[in-house]
Design a protein around this motif. Structure first.
Motif, PDB file in Angstrom:
ATOM      1  N   HIS A  50      -3.052   4.316  -3.244  1.00  0.00           N
ATOM      2  CA  HIS A  50      -2.469   3.607  -4.379  1.00  0.00           C
ATOM      3  C   HIS A  50      -1.845   2.286  -3.921  1.00  0.00           C
ATOM      4  O   HIS A  50      -1.689   2.036  -2.724  1.00  0.00           O
ATOM      5  N   LEU A  51      -1.497   1.462  -4.889  1.00  0.00           N
ATOM      6  CA  LEU A  51      -0.890   0.170  -4.599  1.00  0.00           C
ATOM      7  C   LEU A  51       0.334   0.012  -5.489  1.00  0.00           C
ATOM      8  O   LEU A  51       0.254   0.191  -6.710  1.00  0.00           O
ATOM      9  N   ALA A  52       1.468  -0.311  -4.893  1.00  0.00           N
ATOM     10  CA  ALA A  52       2.722  -0.432  -5.645  1.00  0.00           C
ATOM     11  C   ALA A  52       3.062  -1.898  -5.880  1.00  0.00           C
ATOM     12  O   ALA A  52       2.779  -2.762  -5.042  1.00  0.00           O
ATOM     13  N   TRP A  53       3.672  -2.182  -7.021  1.00  0.00           N
ATOM     14  CA  TRP A  53       4.147  -3.524  -7.350  1.00  0.00           C
ATOM     15  C   TRP A  53       5.589  -3.650  -6.909  1.00  0.00           C
ATOM     16  O   TRP A  53       6.435  -2.825  -7.251  1.00  0.00           O
ATOM     17  N   THR A  54       5.901  -4.709  -6.163  1.00  0.00           N
ATOM     18  CA  THR A  54       7.256  -4.890  -5.639  1.00  0.00           C
ATOM     19  C   THR A  54       7.941  -6.139  -6.205  1.00  0.00           C
ATOM     20  O   THR A  54       9.071  -6.433  -5.833  1.00  0.00           O
ATOM     21  N   GLY A  55       7.262  -6.856  -7.085  1.00  0.00           N
ATOM     22  CA  GLY A  55       7.804  -8.098  -7.597  1.00  0.00           C
ATOM     23  C   GLY A  55       8.561  -7.934  -8.898  1.00  0.00           C
ATOM     24  O   GLY A  55       8.957  -6.824  -9.268  1.00  0.00           O
ATOM     25  N   PRO A  56       8.745  -9.020  -9.638  1.00  0.00           N
ATOM     26  CA  PRO A  56       9.483  -8.967 -10.909  1.00  0.00           C
ATOM     27  C   PRO A  56       8.753  -8.123 -11.943  1.00  0.00           C
ATOM     28  O   PRO A  56       7.529  -7.985 -11.904  1.00  0.00           O
ATOM     29  N   VAL A  57       9.519  -7.556 -12.884  1.00  0.00           N
ATOM     30  CA  VAL A  57       8.938  -6.699 -13.909  1.00  0.00           C
ATOM     31  C   VAL A  57       7.929  -7.461 -14.752  1.00  0.00           C
ATOM     32  O   VAL A  57       6.875  -6.923 -15.115  1.00  0.00           O
ATOM     33  N   LYS A  58       8.221  -8.720 -15.055  1.00  0.00           N
ATOM     34  CA  LYS A  58       7.306  -9.559 -15.836  1.00  0.00           C
ATOM     35  C   LYS A  58       6.991 -10.820 -15.037  1.00  0.00           C
ATOM     36  O   LYS A  58       7.611 -11.872 -15.229  1.00  0.00           O
TER      37      LYS A  58
ATOM     38  N   ARG B  91       0.820  -1.196   0.000  1.00  0.00           N
ATOM     39  CA  ARG B  91       0.000   0.000   0.000  1.00  0.00           C
ATOM     40  C   ARG B  91       0.863   1.260   0.000  1.00  0.00           C
ATOM     41  O   ARG B  91       1.922   1.297   0.617  1.00  0.00           O
ATOM     42  N   LEU B  92       0.385   2.276  -0.720  1.00  0.00           N
ATOM     43  CA  LEU B  92       1.055   3.564  -0.752  1.00  0.00           C
ATOM     44  C   LEU B  92       0.134   4.638  -0.200  1.00  0.00           C
ATOM     45  O   LEU B  92      -1.088   4.456  -0.143  1.00  0.00           O
ATOM     46  N   TYR B  93       0.712   5.767   0.152  1.00  0.00           N
ATOM     47  CA  TYR B  93      -0.089   6.897   0.620  1.00  0.00           C
ATOM     48  C   TYR B  93      -1.018   7.359  -0.497  1.00  0.00           C
ATOM     49  O   TYR B  93      -0.627   7.405  -1.662  1.00  0.00           O
ATOM     50  N   GLY B  94      -2.241   7.692  -0.145  1.00  0.00           N
ATOM     51  CA  GLY B  94      -3.192   8.194  -1.126  1.00  0.00           C
ATOM     52  C   GLY B  94      -4.058   7.110  -1.736  1.00  0.00           C
ATOM     53  O   GLY B  94      -4.795   7.353  -2.694  1.00  0.00           O
TER      54      GLY B  94
ATOM     55  N   ASP C 195      -5.582   5.157 -14.503  1.00  0.00           N
ATOM     56  CA  ASP C 195      -6.089   6.510 -14.718  1.00  0.00           C
ATOM     57  C   ASP C 195      -6.094   7.326 -13.432  1.00  0.00           C
ATOM     58  O   ASP C 195      -6.837   8.292 -13.311  1.00  0.00           O
ATOM     59  N   CYS C 196      -5.220   6.935 -12.482  1.00  0.00           N
ATOM     60  CA  CYS C 196      -5.221   7.607 -11.181  1.00  0.00           C
ATOM     61  C   CYS C 196      -4.145   8.692 -11.089  1.00  0.00           C
ATOM     62  O   CYS C 196      -4.061   9.389 -10.076  1.00  0.00           O
ATOM     63  N   GLY C 197      -3.309   8.823 -12.114  1.00  0.00           N
ATOM     64  CA  GLY C 197      -2.253   9.819 -12.086  1.00  0.00           C
ATOM     65  C   GLY C 197      -0.937   9.294 -11.571  1.00  0.00           C
ATOM     66  O   GLY C 197       0.097   9.955 -11.696  1.00  0.00           O
ATOM     67  N   ASN C 198      -0.931   8.100 -10.969  1.00  0.00           N
ATOM     68  CA  ASN C 198       0.302   7.473 -10.485  1.00  0.00           C
ATOM     69  C   ASN C 198       0.630   6.332 -11.439  1.00  0.00           C
ATOM     70  O   ASN C 198      -0.009   5.280 -11.408  1.00  0.00           O
ATOM     71  N   SER C 199       1.623   6.533 -12.302  1.00  0.00           N
ATOM     72  CA  SER C 199       1.907   5.561 -13.362  1.00  0.00           C
ATOM     73  C   SER C 199       2.332   4.200 -12.823  1.00  0.00           C
ATOM     74  O   SER C 199       2.241   3.200 -13.532  1.00  0.00           O
ATOM     75  N   GLU C 200       2.802   4.126 -11.575  1.00  0.00           N
ATOM     76  CA  GLU C 200       3.263   2.859 -11.014  1.00  0.00           C
ATOM     77  C   GLU C 200       2.172   2.129 -10.244  1.00  0.00           C
ATOM     78  O   GLU C 200       2.371   1.002  -9.786  1.00  0.00           O
ATOM     79  N   CYS C 201       0.998   2.721 -10.109  1.00  0.00           N
ATOM     80  CA  CYS C 201      -0.060   2.128  -9.297  1.00  0.00           C
ATOM     81  C   CYS C 201      -0.663   0.914  -9.990  1.00  0.00           C
ATOM     82  O   CYS C 201      -0.913   0.921 -11.198  1.00  0.00           O
ATOM     83  N   VAL C 202      -0.925  -0.160  -9.206  1.00  0.00           N
ATOM     84  CA  VAL C 202      -1.559  -1.368  -9.744  1.00  0.00           C
ATOM     85  C   VAL C 202      -2.831  -1.716  -8.975  1.00  0.00           C
ATOM     86  O   VAL C 202      -3.289  -2.860  -9.008  1.00  0.00           O
ATOM     87  N   LEU C 203      -3.419  -0.763  -8.297  1.00  0.00           N
ATOM     88  CA  LEU C 203      -4.682  -1.013  -7.609  1.00  0.00           C
ATOM     89  C   LEU C 203      -5.731  -1.406  -8.648  1.00  0.00           C
ATOM     90  O   LEU C 203      -5.933  -0.683  -9.626  1.00  0.00           O
ATOM     91  N   PRO C 204      -6.400  -2.557  -8.483  1.00  0.00           N
ATOM     92  CA  PRO C 204      -7.347  -3.013  -9.512  1.00  0.00           C
ATOM     93  C   PRO C 204      -8.388  -1.971  -9.897  1.00  0.00           C
ATOM     94  O   PRO C 204      -8.766  -1.868 -11.064  1.00  0.00           O
ATOM     95  N   GLY C 205      -8.853  -1.187  -8.940  1.00  0.00           N
ATOM     96  CA  GLY C 205      -9.855  -0.171  -9.235  1.00  0.00           C
ATOM     97  C   GLY C 205      -9.314   1.009 -10.017  1.00  0.00           C
ATOM     98  O   GLY C 205     -10.094   1.837 -10.512  1.00  0.00           O
TER      99      GLY C 205
END
Length: 268
Positions: free
Chosen positions: A167-175, A162-165, A205-215
Motif C-alpha cells: 500500500h501507499l500512504a499519503w503524508t501531505g496536507p488533507v487537501k 510505502r506501507l507494508y503489504g 478497493d484494496c481494503g485499506n481506506s488510507e491507501c493512495v496507490l494509483p493501482g
C-alpha cells in the motif's frame, strides 16, 4: 433450520409479507419510483408515485424499512432520497439512530472536523471549533507557501510513503493544492496514473481506506460500468440520462428488491 422469507421467491413467501401488499409490487412501470422531479414528466411521475405511496396499506412499514436499511435510492414509503437523508441526520444528531456502520465517530468540538460538520449540517459554530478551523487553515497556507511542486507527479512523490503489504500512504496536507486548485490525495493518484480527470468520486478497493496507490484507486466510471444498477446510480448522481442498459438493469434489480427483499438474482 429456519429460512428468511426475504430470500424466497415471491410465490413461496407468506401472503402476509408486506412487500406483496405494496402498491408498487404490481405497478407496470417501476421507474416512476426513481423519478427525480427534474423535468415536467419526471415531476408528474414523482407525484404519481407519491400518491400511490400515500394510499398504500403498508406505507409506514415500507418507510421504516427504508430508513432502517439506509436505502439510498428511489421512493420508499412516500419519502424521497433527500427526505430520508434529512430524517436520518436528525435522528443521528438526536441520538435516536446510529451512524452508518463503519463510519468514523463524530469529531469532538474544538477540532477542524467538528467545524466542517457544523457547517455541513447548518449548525451554530462554537468558538472552539472556529478557532481550530482558523489554526488549521493558517497551517495549511503556511505549508503550501513553503513548497510549490513543479507538477502533480512531484507533489505526489513528495507526500507519499510505502506501507507494508504494497500500500501507499499519503503524508501531505488533507487537501493538496496545485496551481490554485485543491484536490484530495486519491484524485492526485488517479490523475497522474490515468492522465485524465476522474468521473465522480475516487475510492480505493484494496481494503485499506488510507491507501493512495494509483493501482488501488478507481473513479465512478471504472467502478460502475453501464448495464448495472450501479451504472444507473452513477448516471443519476452525474445528472445524466441513464442509458437503456442501465435503466433495464436498475428496473430488474428494483423489481427483485420490492418483491423479494434483495437486488440479487435468486438461484433457480
Amino acid at each position: 433450520m429456519t429460512t428468511s422469507t426475504d430470500t424466497l421467491p415471491a410465490a413461496q413467501r407468506k401472503t402476509t409479507d408486506w412487500r406483496l401488499q405494496g402498491a408498487c409490487s404490481t405497478h407496470p412501470d417501476p421507474d416512476i419510483w426513481h423519478a427525480t422531479g427534474a423535468t415536467t414528466q419526471s415531476r408528474s411521475d414523482l407525484d404519481e408515485a407519491k400518491a400511490l405511496c400515500n394510499s398504500c396499506p403498508v406505507r409506514q412499514i415500507c418507510q421504516d424499512w427504508a430508513l432502517t436499511n439506509r436505502e439510498a435510492y428511489g421512493l420508499w414509503g412516500g419519502l424521497t432520497e433527500g427526505e430520508r437523508r434529512r430524517i436520518l441526520r436528525i435522528r443521528i444528531a438526536d441520538g435516536l439512530a446510529e451512524p452508518r456502520k463503519g463510519s468514523r465517530p463524530r469529531a469532538a468540538c474544538g477540532t477542524p472536523s467538528a467545524y466542517d460538520r457544523h457547517i455541513k449540517l447548518r449548525e451554530p459554530v462554537d468558538d472552539a471549533c472556529r478557532a481550530a478551523h482558523a489554526r488549521a487553515s493558517a497551517e495549511q497556507r503556511a505549508r503550501a507557501s513553503q513548497q510549490k511542486p513543479a507538477s502533480l507527479e512531484a507533489l505526489f512523490k513528495a507526500h507519499t510513503k510505502r506501507l507494508y503489504g504494497g500500500h501507499l500512504a499519503w503524508t501531505g496536507p488533507v487537501k493538496p493544492s496545485f496551481k490554485g486548485r485543491s484536490y484530495n490525495p486519491k484524485q492526485v493518484a488517479f490523475i497522474i496514473d490515468r492522465g485524465r480527470e476522474p468521473v465522480g468520486r475516487v475510492l480505493n478497493d484494496c481494503g485499506n481506506s488510507e491507501c493512495v496507490l494509483p493501482g488501488h484507486v478507481a473513479d465512478d466510471s471504472e467502478r460502475t460500468p453501464c448495464g448495472t444498477r450501479y451504472g444507473y446510480q452513477r448516471h443519476r448522481k452525474n445528472g445524466e440520462d441513464a442509458c437503456d442498459a442501465c435503466r433495464k438493469a436498475n428496473s430488474d434489480a428494483d423489481n427483485r428488491l420490492r418483491r423479494t427483499g434483495t437486488t440479487k438474482q435468486l438461484a433457480a
